[in-house]
Design an enzyme around this catalytic site. Structure first.
Site, PDB file in Angstrom:
ATOM      1  N   GLY A 120       0.828  -1.206   0.000  1.00  0.00           N
ATOM      2  CA  GLY A 120       0.000   0.000   0.000  1.00  0.00           C
ATOM      3  C   GLY A 120       0.857   1.248   0.000  1.00  0.00           C
ATOM      4  O   GLY A 120       1.846   1.334   0.734  1.00  0.00           O
TER       5      GLY A 120
ATOM      6  N   GLY B 207      -0.358   4.576   0.349  1.00  0.00           N
ATOM      7  CA  GLY B 207      -0.988   5.764   0.902  1.00  0.00           C
ATOM      8  C   GLY B 207      -0.090   6.385   1.962  1.00  0.00           C
ATOM      9  O   GLY B 207       1.094   6.068   2.075  1.00  0.00           O
TER      10      GLY B 207
ATOM     11  N   ALA C   2       0.160   6.034   5.259  1.00  0.00           N
ATOM     12  CA  ALA C   2       0.793   5.133   6.231  1.00  0.00           C
ATOM     13  C   ALA C   2       1.910   4.326   5.584  1.00  0.00           C
ATOM     14  O   ALA C   2       2.997   4.164   6.151  1.00  0.00           O
ATOM     15  CB  ALA C   2      -0.254   4.198   6.839  1.00  0.00           C
ATOM     16  N   GLY C   3       1.652   3.793   4.381  1.00  0.00           N
ATOM     17  CA  GLY C   3       2.658   2.998   3.694  1.00  0.00           C
ATOM     18  C   GLY C   3       3.884   3.807   3.339  1.00  0.00           C
ATOM     19  O   GLY C   3       5.032   3.361   3.523  1.00  0.00           O
TER      20      GLY C   3
ATOM     21  N   PHE D  19     -12.547  21.501  14.049  1.00  0.00           N
ATOM     22  CA  PHE D  19     -13.071  20.250  13.509  1.00  0.00           C
ATOM     23  C   PHE D  19     -13.944  19.599  14.572  1.00  0.00           C
ATOM     24  O   PHE D  19     -13.782  19.848  15.771  1.00  0.00           O
ATOM     25  CB  PHE D  19     -11.918  19.305  13.123  1.00  0.00           C
ATOM     26  CG  PHE D  19     -11.823  19.027  11.643  1.00  0.00           C
ATOM     27  CD1 PHE D  19     -11.421  20.019  10.760  1.00  0.00           C
ATOM     28  CD2 PHE D  19     -12.132  17.782  11.134  1.00  0.00           C
ATOM     29  CE1 PHE D  19     -11.314  19.775   9.403  1.00  0.00           C
ATOM     30  CE2 PHE D  19     -12.037  17.513   9.773  1.00  0.00           C
ATOM     31  CZ  PHE D  19     -11.623  18.514   8.899  1.00  0.00           C
TER      32      PHE D  19
ATOM     33  N   ASP E 147      -8.518  -5.367   0.670  1.00  0.00           N
ATOM     34  CA  ASP E 147      -7.671  -6.474   0.217  1.00  0.00           C
ATOM     35  C   ASP E 147      -6.738  -7.001   1.305  1.00  0.00           C
ATOM     36  O   ASP E 147      -6.664  -8.204   1.549  1.00  0.00           O
ATOM     37  CB  ASP E 147      -6.806  -6.037  -0.978  1.00  0.00           C
ATOM     38  CG  ASP E 147      -7.616  -5.399  -2.082  1.00  0.00           C
ATOM     39  OD1 ASP E 147      -8.851  -5.514  -2.061  1.00  0.00           O
ATOM     40  OD2 ASP E 147      -7.011  -4.781  -2.970  1.00  0.00           O
TER      41      ASP E 147
ATOM     42  N   GLN F 120     -17.629   3.888  10.616  1.00  0.00           N
ATOM     43  CA  GLN F 120     -18.108   5.267  10.713  1.00  0.00           C
ATOM     44  C   GLN F 120     -18.833   5.724   9.453  1.00  0.00           C
ATOM     45  O   GLN F 120     -18.352   5.507   8.339  1.00  0.00           O
ATOM     46  CB  GLN F 120     -16.921   6.206  10.956  1.00  0.00           C
ATOM     47  CG  GLN F 120     -17.323   7.672  11.075  1.00  0.00           C
ATOM     48  CD  GLN F 120     -16.133   8.553  11.387  1.00  0.00           C
ATOM     49  OE1 GLN F 120     -15.431   9.012  10.505  1.00  0.00           O
ATOM     50  NE2 GLN F 120     -15.876   8.758  12.683  1.00  0.00           N
TER      51      GLN F 120
ATOM     52  N   HIS G 180     -19.799   9.108   7.773  1.00  0.00           N
ATOM     53  CA  HIS G 180     -19.522  10.548   7.812  1.00  0.00           C
ATOM     54  C   HIS G 180     -20.819  11.293   7.525  1.00  0.00           C
ATOM     55  O   HIS G 180     -21.551  10.943   6.593  1.00  0.00           O
ATOM     56  CB  HIS G 180     -18.461  10.880   6.752  1.00  0.00           C
ATOM     57  CG  HIS G 180     -17.857  12.238   6.910  1.00  0.00           C
ATOM     58  ND1 HIS G 180     -18.569  13.403   6.729  1.00  0.00           N
ATOM     59  CD2 HIS G 180     -16.593  12.618   7.231  1.00  0.00           C
ATOM     60  CE1 HIS G 180     -17.774  14.442   6.930  1.00  0.00           C
ATOM     61  NE2 HIS G 180     -16.568  13.988   7.242  1.00  0.00           N
TER      62      HIS G 180
ATOM     63  N   LEU H 186     -17.260  12.618  -0.387  1.00  0.00           N
ATOM     64  CA  LEU H 186     -17.037  13.319   0.873  1.00  0.00           C
ATOM     65  C   LEU H 186     -17.017  14.834   0.702  1.00  0.00           C
ATOM     66  O   LEU H 186     -16.337  15.365  -0.174  1.00  0.00           O
ATOM     67  CB  LEU H 186     -15.708  12.861   1.486  1.00  0.00           C
ATOM     68  CG  LEU H 186     -15.352  13.497   2.835  1.00  0.00           C
ATOM     69  CD1 LEU H 186     -16.340  13.056   3.902  1.00  0.00           C
ATOM     70  CD2 LEU H 186     -13.934  13.124   3.236  1.00  0.00           C
TER      71      LEU H 186
ATOM     72  N   THR I 227     -15.833  17.770   3.091  1.00  0.00           N
ATOM     73  CA  THR I 227     -14.988  17.814   4.281  1.00  0.00           C
ATOM     74  C   THR I 227     -15.656  18.440   5.502  1.00  0.00           C
ATOM     75  O   THR I 227     -16.461  19.377   5.382  1.00  0.00           O
ATOM     76  CB  THR I 227     -13.691  18.582   3.985  1.00  0.00           C
ATOM     77  OG1 THR I 227     -12.943  18.732   5.194  1.00  0.00           O
ATOM     78  CG2 THR I 227     -13.977  19.978   3.437  1.00  0.00           C
ATOM     79  N   GLU I 228     -15.276  17.902   6.645  1.00  0.00           N
ATOM     80  CA  GLU I 228     -15.700  18.486   7.924  1.00  0.00           C
ATOM     81  C   GLU I 228     -15.157  19.901   8.086  1.00  0.00           C
ATOM     82  O   GLU I 228     -15.655  20.686   8.880  1.00  0.00           O
ATOM     83  CB  GLU I 228     -15.212  17.593   9.063  1.00  0.00           C
ATOM     84  CG  GLU I 228     -15.908  17.816  10.372  1.00  0.00           C
ATOM     85  CD  GLU I 228     -15.673  16.649  11.309  1.00  0.00           C
ATOM     86  OE1 GLU I 228     -15.312  16.896  12.460  1.00  0.00           O
ATOM     87  OE2 GLU I 228     -15.848  15.492  10.871  1.00  0.00           O
TER      88      GLU I 228
ATOM     89  N   ARG J 238     -18.671  12.714  14.698  1.00  0.00           N
ATOM     90  CA  ARG J 238     -19.339  12.299  13.463  1.00  0.00           C
ATOM     91  C   ARG J 238     -20.506  11.345  13.701  1.00  0.00           C
ATOM     92  O   ARG J 238     -21.524  11.416  13.008  1.00  0.00           O
ATOM     93  CB  ARG J 238     -18.311  11.671  12.524  1.00  0.00           C
ATOM     94  CG  ARG J 238     -17.352  12.699  11.953  1.00  0.00           C
ATOM     95  CD  ARG J 238     -16.265  12.060  11.128  1.00  0.00           C
ATOM     96  NE  ARG J 238     -15.428  13.073  10.522  1.00  0.00           N
ATOM     97  CZ  ARG J 238     -14.354  12.824   9.787  1.00  0.00           C
ATOM     98  NH1 ARG J 238     -13.983  11.564   9.579  1.00  0.00           N
ATOM     99  NH2 ARG J 238     -13.650  13.802   9.261  1.00  0.00           N
TER     100      ARG J 238
ATOM    101  N   HIS K 238     -17.761   5.682   5.563  1.00  0.00           N
ATOM    102  CA  HIS K 238     -16.531   6.461   5.414  1.00  0.00           C
ATOM    103  C   HIS K 238     -15.272   5.790   5.934  1.00  0.00           C
ATOM    104  O   HIS K 238     -14.244   5.798   5.263  1.00  0.00           O
ATOM    105  CB  HIS K 238     -16.724   7.804   6.125  1.00  0.00           C
ATOM    106  CG  HIS K 238     -15.561   8.731   6.016  1.00  0.00           C
ATOM    107  ND1 HIS K 238     -15.062   9.159   4.804  1.00  0.00           N
ATOM    108  CD2 HIS K 238     -14.789   9.327   6.974  1.00  0.00           C
ATOM    109  CE1 HIS K 238     -14.028   9.972   5.010  1.00  0.00           C
ATOM    110  NE2 HIS K 238     -13.842  10.082   6.306  1.00  0.00           N
TER     111      HIS K 238
ATOM    112  N   ARG L 228     -14.111   7.539  15.148  1.00  0.00           N
ATOM    113  CA  ARG L 228     -12.929   8.370  14.919  1.00  0.00           C
ATOM    114  C   ARG L 228     -13.310   9.840  14.814  1.00  0.00           C
ATOM    115  O   ARG L 228     -14.286  10.194  14.152  1.00  0.00           O
ATOM    116  CB  ARG L 228     -12.214   7.932  13.629  1.00  0.00           C
ATOM    117  CG  ARG L 228     -11.018   8.811  13.296  1.00  0.00           C
ATOM    118  CD  ARG L 228     -10.304   8.355  12.057  1.00  0.00           C
ATOM    119  NE  ARG L 228     -11.094   8.484  10.836  1.00  0.00           N
ATOM    120  CZ  ARG L 228     -11.314   9.621  10.188  1.00  0.00           C
ATOM    121  NH1 ARG L 228     -10.862  10.769  10.678  1.00  0.00           N
ATOM    122  NH2 ARG L 228     -12.017   9.627   9.065  1.00  0.00           N
TER     123      ARG L 228
ATOM    124  N   SER M 145      -7.572  10.539  11.198  1.00  0.00           N
ATOM    125  CA  SER M 145      -7.131   9.515  10.240  1.00  0.00           C
ATOM    126  C   SER M 145      -5.756   9.865   9.694  1.00  0.00           C
ATOM    127  O   SER M 145      -4.860   9.008   9.615  1.00  0.00           O
ATOM    128  CB  SER M 145      -8.135   9.368   9.093  1.00  0.00           C
ATOM    129  OG  SER M 145      -8.261  10.577   8.374  1.00  0.00           O
TER     130      SER M 145
END
Length: 608
Positions: free
Chosen positions: A12, A14, A16-17, A117, A218, A237, A239, A249, A251-252, A283, A365, A407, A412
């Site tokens: 992945g 993104g 985190a990856g 937020f 996956d 969750q 949203h 989405l 956004t908040e 949320r 979400h 969350r 996130s």
């Protein structure tokens, strides 16, 4: 079959990856990132409004207050040690992103700009606080671009459009993954000392979702099939502000800039449900409030099935004045800080937010549950926190349980960079001392057999038909509000669909190169597995908490249910025939370490 060998394999690309790959490579590891998408197309780019950190650039703020909001927002199911790590590490991580070149918006003094937020407060819930650091409303996109550039600089090796479809285990450890190269259809084995999963969520289980078509769970499904438990899968969750009809989405950050939610009567109804913090409640609270308004007949439109989100300067300034605030907004300001929002609404809904309110509905979400880990992103396999050697997870596919049952917005992106970074550091340490465990015989055999079965299938049902039915029944039965009858029906239907998937599937493309038919069929199998475990876990939890709101058990039950659920898939076959057996373990206790030091962290009623 081709085999590649690296110290560390990151699945992945993104936030985190990329963060894990960056820090593992900085620590001296030879790192491969394997992704089914080009990195900057990863779903982190869909995170819009900001990343939370208690920088205090506008007003006083503290990491402990951030941790408190995270625990309270998670309805006290969050592991408090994880919430503390999240909040404390966020400050350094955001400043580090700034030093890497991320173009944050700025205060007049040149500091990182911050906005409000939902659920983020100062002084343990006293009032809303500006904690979300933002780059207009494209914050996630900027994080992706920044981290990708840094990974290239640190010579991380990328394998783009390689779809990971299995995990390789040997001698009680994770020794790599099996991937399908999209362009050729060839099987590749990635062999390494450490493997980190950062494959995102599975919002495509539901009919209305903010998630891209690629978010099919996956990584989570692959490890689940190999006997790794899934934690807290009942908590998903919704949203509150998805664009009506599409689920895209909004956004908040719109509400953080002063936007308000209105019903068909023009009433700011969040004053009824969260009188203190109103539209900036957590949320889960806002989503349920919207559904209650719809049930009461207060929805907008011919079918009264949506409400309005209003960021028109005339409306915002009126409410700011009523609240005694001196700040005012104009069209130029809204166009600058919410450019993405304006573009999306004009393009996909034909609505100009500067002159008319936006139609919204709750949208599936974010997964609070997933692959269980500790605060160093090491995968744990039981209630005793037993670490599985060589396997790590971070981001939405992981459950370090800093989010608990719900969350908070911005957390996130904090989760990605904090636990991605910690995972990368831990991997760098691990690969220096660990031996390379050999591959088992024929590591890709089961994968080859499954894709051969899919390509040879000659049934009557196409994957989209099964997917559509699954999404509809999950939306109806395991959505914002739940009860036993509806959830049991959803589970029964999912199991029936899973059987049809095994026995009655068909699709057109029988080739190998860019066979998206075969890959979407395989992804459907992942979605069905995760839908099933979500429904099983939700049926078992007989209380309402955070994103799991039961109408037959309306109260939160701390006496019996202040525990995590661990769901294990039973059976030795990876691609199991017939009925799946899922066993639940309810012995994993919630960490209450902050409550032991500070009574404000002891579970109590959430009031916003």
């Amino acid at each position: 079959m081709q085999t590649h060998q690296f110290d560390a394999i990151i699945v992945g690309a993104g936030g985190a990856g990329l963060m894990a790959a960056l820090y593992a490579s900085k620590g001296g590891a030879n790192v491969a990132v394997v992704s089914k998408l080009y990195p900057t197309r990863s779903h982190t780019g869909a995170a819009l409004g900001g990343i939370g950190a208690a920088l205090g650039n506008y007003e006083e703020d503290k990491p402990l207050w951030h941790a408190y909001d995270t625990v309270k927002g998670g309805d006290y199911l969050a592991d408090q040690n994880a919430a503390k790590v999240l909040a404390e590490n966020a400050v350094d991580a955001v400043i580090e992103l700034e030093h890497m070149g991320l173009p944050f918006d700025r205060t007049p003094e040149g500091r990182i700009s911050q906005r409000r937020f939902g659920g983020h407060t100062s002084n343990f819930g006293e009032k809303p606080v500006r904690r979300a650091c933002h780059a207009a409303d494209r914050t996630g996109h900027m994080i992706l671009q920044t981290l990708y550039q840094q990974c290239i600089k640190n010579q991380v090796r990328f394998f783009d459009e390689f779809h990971v479809v299995d995990v390789i285990m040997n001698q009680g450890a994770c020794v790599g993954v099996v991937a399908l190269q999209l362009g050729t259809g060839e099987i590749h084995v990635f062999h390494g000392k450490a493997t980190l999963f950062a494959t995102g969520g599975w919002g495509r289980v539901w009919q209305i979702t903010s998630n891209a078509h690629t978010l099919t769970g996956d990584g989570a499904a692959a490890v689940f099939r190999r006997g790794i438990p899934m934690q807290d899968m009942e908590f998903y969750q919704f949203h509150p502000t998805g664009l009506y009809g599409l689920g895209v989405l909004l956004t908040e950050g719109i509400r953080g800039e002063g936007g308000i939610i209105l019903n068909r009567n023009g009433e700011r109804f969040m004053e009824k449900y969260a009188p203190k913090i109103k539209d900036l409640a957590s949320r889960d609270v806002v989503s349920r409030s919207i559904y209650l308004e719809l049930r009461a007949g207060n929805g907008v439109g011919p079918n009264k099935d949506y409400v309005h989100l209003d960021i028109r300067p005339s409306t915002v300034n009126r409410y700011l004045a009523e609240a005694g605030e001196t700040r005012r907004v104009d069209e130029a300001y809204v166009a600058r800080v919410l450019a993405e929002t304006l573009d999306v609404c004009r393009t996909y809904a034909g609505v100009d937010p500067l002159t008319e309110p936006m139609p919204i509905q709750p949208t599936a979400h974010y997964a609070m549950g997933g692959i269980p880990t500790n605060v160093d992103a090491e995968v744990v396999i039981d209630e005793n926190w037993t670490v599985l050697p060589g396997m790590y997870a971070a981001g939405e596919c992981a459950c370090v349980s800093c989010h608990g049952a719900n969350r908070l917005g911005t957390n996130s992106l904090v989760d990605l960079i904090v636990f991605g970074r910690r995972g990368g550091m831990k991997i760098a340490e691990y690969v220096k001392k660990a031996d390379l465990i050999p591959l088992p015989p024929n590591p890709a055999g089961e994968t080859e057999a499954e894709f051969k079965r899919l390509r040879a299938s000659k049934g009557k049902t196409r994957p989209y038909e099964i997917r559509k039915q699954m999404q509809k029944v999950m939306m109806e039965g395991v959505g914002v509000f739940r009860d036993e009858k509806a959830m049991q029906n959803a589970l029964n239907v999912v199991r029936e669909l899973r059987e049809r998937y095994r026995t009655d599937l068909t699709f057109d493309d029988r080739g190998y190169k860019y066979n998206t038919d075969a890959l979407e069929a395989w992804e459907l199998g992942c979605l069905l597995d995760l839908a099933e475990v979500t429904a099983v876990s939700a049926l078992e939890r007989k209380e309402s908490r955070g994103g799991h709101s039961r109408e037959d058990y309306k109260d939160r039950d701390d006496k019996n249910w202040l525990v995590h659920t661990l769901a294990y898939r039973k059976g030795s076959a990876v691609y199991q025939e017939g009925q799946t057996s899922i066993e639940l373990n309810l012995k994993k206790k919630v960490d209450m370490s902050l409550a032991a030091e500070d009574p404000r962290f002891i579970p109590k009623e959430r009031v916003y």
